[in-house]
Design an enzyme around this catalytic site. Structure first.
Site, PDB file in Angstrom:
ATOM      1  N   GLN A 201       0.818  -1.159   0.041  1.00  0.00           N
ATOM      2  CA  GLN A 201       0.082   0.051  -0.003  1.00  0.00           C
ATOM      3  C   GLN A 201       1.023   1.228   0.170  1.00  0.00           C
ATOM      4  OE1 GLN A 201      -3.334  -0.242  -0.501  1.00  0.00           O
ATOM      5  NE2 GLN A 201      -2.682  -2.106  -0.920  1.00  0.00           N
ATOM      6  N   HIS A 204       1.683   2.864  -3.325  1.00  0.00           N
ATOM      7  CA  HIS A 204       0.685   3.775  -4.157  1.00  0.00           C
ATOM      8  C   HIS A 204       1.043   5.217  -4.069  1.00  0.00           C
ATOM      9  CE1 HIS A 204      -2.411   0.906  -5.396  1.00  0.00           C
ATOM     10  NE2 HIS A 204      -2.402   0.191  -4.402  1.00  0.00           N
ATOM     11  N   GLU A 269      -8.960   0.720   5.423  1.00  0.00           N
ATOM     12  CA  GLU A 269      -9.452   0.160   4.358  1.00  0.00           C
ATOM     13  C   GLU A 269      -9.361  -1.252   3.826  1.00  0.00           C
ATOM     14  OE1 GLU A 269      -8.589   1.244  -0.654  1.00  0.00           O
ATOM     15  OE2 GLU A 269      -7.120   1.926   1.134  1.00  0.00           O
ATOM     16  N   HIS A 270      -7.936  -1.743   4.012  1.00  0.00           N
ATOM     17  CA  HIS A 270      -7.646  -2.976   3.793  1.00  0.00           C
ATOM     18  C   HIS A 270      -7.364  -3.252   5.332  1.00  0.00           C
ATOM     19  CE1 HIS A 270      -6.460  -1.329   0.150  1.00  0.00           C
ATOM     20  NE2 HIS A 270      -7.387  -2.211  -0.157  1.00  0.00           N
ATOM     21  N   ASP A 303      -6.639  -7.079  -4.547  1.00  0.00           N
ATOM     22  CA  ASP A 303      -6.567  -6.153  -5.535  1.00  0.00           C
ATOM     23  C   ASP A 303      -6.767  -6.200  -6.747  1.00  0.00           C
ATOM     24  OD1 ASP A 303      -6.025  -3.647  -3.887  1.00  0.00           O
ATOM     25  OD2 ASP A 303      -3.839  -3.711  -4.135  1.00  0.00           O
ATOM     26  N   HIS A 362     -54.514  14.822   2.718  1.00  0.00           N
ATOM     27  CA  HIS A 362     -53.949  13.500   3.134  1.00  0.00           C
ATOM     28  C   HIS A 362     -54.990  12.459   3.727  1.00  0.00           C
ATOM     29  CE1 HIS A 362     -50.070  14.917   2.330  1.00  0.00           C
ATOM     30  NE2 HIS A 362     -49.543  13.770   2.590  1.00  0.00           N
TER      31      HIS A 362
END
Length: 372
Positions: A201, A204, A269-270, A303, A362
């Site tokens: 990660q 990235h 996230e992971h 991934d 109504h």
């Protein structure tokens, strides 16, 4: 010209055919697994349903696909054919009519794998634009690029800001931040494996977050030694080093239970559970985009080819949001068909509540259907 921004289906097929056989086979194998997973997802929670109550009234939910969606595929610091699969395939499985892909091509260089992935995933039209302007084009439409109903896919900070601005005009999947990984380790996994998972990660983006939580101080030292030894051989070592120095952490916890508590606060996230018995700890984990169980389940498999979607909530938003899925490309309409008998019961209830709210029309609409 503007027309040259569009990639034809023939160009996508040429890109696919030009791949080495090993890449074509890998792309097709990954696509098949992603498709199989999302077909199961649609069957589990993406189909219409209804029932009738004791008065014969029909109640239910109608699930329909969106007409046209836009998928954003990053193409700056790296090209991501996997993002094409993860966005386009669930849209295709959901039954979306048109899938419009936008992808930046820095210096005019078209990534053959990205184009081939678009062919495999069933992208309808593709355009070589990126950045905030691509998001705007999808949201509002241009003479060249059609307006879509929803935009999905990750991008840089400018893409995220643009998606935030156009939300309401179109739907969006999420505001994705820098990538994250959190590893819960009990010390039973080879430290080189964990070090490389943290790298996966960190490579990235300089702002990516890589964290290890472990109750074993000696093991943390071993992971640090592995990081120091392996980093120099990584092609993206400069990015990895900046990410780990700025946003990485190796944290000693009192025990695995505390590690799970901290993980839930971070809502990564992971989340890798690198343990001899991952199913012992999984019930304690509430908040994560994706949970990878066991030493052999590297995040990188998720991934590319495990099957579940890799577009995941970041920045703690896993506390209240979910991975991209078939449901993101569908919408739900409630179905109500009240029988004559049902109108007698429901009409009286509605009339009382409507008068209580001061909404006489109504109440009258319900009362007119009552038998005298």
């Amino acid at each position: 010209t503007l027309a040259e921004l569009e990639l034809t289906q023939a160009e996508l097929k040429v890109a696919f055919d030009a791949l080495p056989a090993v890449q074509r086979e890998a792309l097709q194998a990954a696509a098949a697994r992603v498709r199989s997973y999302h077909e199961a997802q649609r069957k589990a929670n993406g189909e219409s349903w209804s029932y009738r109550d004791e008065d014969g009234t029909l109640l239910g939910q109608k699930v329909t696909p969106l007409d046209r969606v836009g998928i954003y595929v990053p193409g700056g610091k790296a090209a991501y054919p996997s993002s094409v699969l993860m966005n386009a395939i669930p849209a295709h499985v959901a039954g979306v009519g048109e899938i419009i892909m936008v992808v930046p091509t820095p210096k005019g260089e078209k990534n053959r794998l990205v184009l081939a992935a678009a062919f495999v995933a069933g992208v309808t039209r593709a355009f070589t634009i990126g950045g905030a302007q691509a998001v705007a084009a999808l949201a509002y439409g241009t003479e060249t690029i059609p307006k879509v109903d929803k935009i999905t896919g990750p991008g840089n900070a400018y893409v995220a800001a643009a998606k935030r601005r156009v939300f309401g005009t179109v739907g969006i999947d999420m505001i994705a931040g820098p990538s994250e990984i959190l590893v819960l380790a009990d010390g039973s996994t080879p430290p080189d494996w964990v070090a490389m998972d943290l790298f996966s990660q960190a490579e990235h983006d300089e702002l990516a977050q890589s964290i290890l939580l472990c109750p074993d101080a000696a093991y943390i030292d071993q992971v640090q030694a592995a990081i120091n030894r392996l980093l120099p051989e990584m092609p993206r070592r400069d990015i990895i080093a900046k990410s780990l120095n700025g946003r990485g952490a190796l944290i000693l916890t009192r025990n695995m239970e505390e590690a799970c508590d901290i993980s839930n606060r971070i809502a990564p996230e992971h989340l890798e559970v690198s343990s001899r018995d991952p199913h012992r700890w999984e019930p304690l984990l509430k908040h994560a985009g994706a949970i990878f169980l066991g030493a052999y389940t590297s995040e990188s498999l998720g991934d590319y080819c495990a099957g579940p979607n890799h577009v995941l909530p970041t920045s703690g938003t896993a506390r209240f949001s979910s991975p991209l899925g078939v449901y993101d490309f569908q919408k739900r309409s409630s179905l109500i068909e009240v029988s004559e008998a049902g109108a007698q019961t429901l009409g009286r209830i509605a009339s009382i509540l409507a008068h209580g709210e001061g909404l006489q029309a109504h109440a009258r609409a319900a009362e007119m259907r009552l038998k005298s």
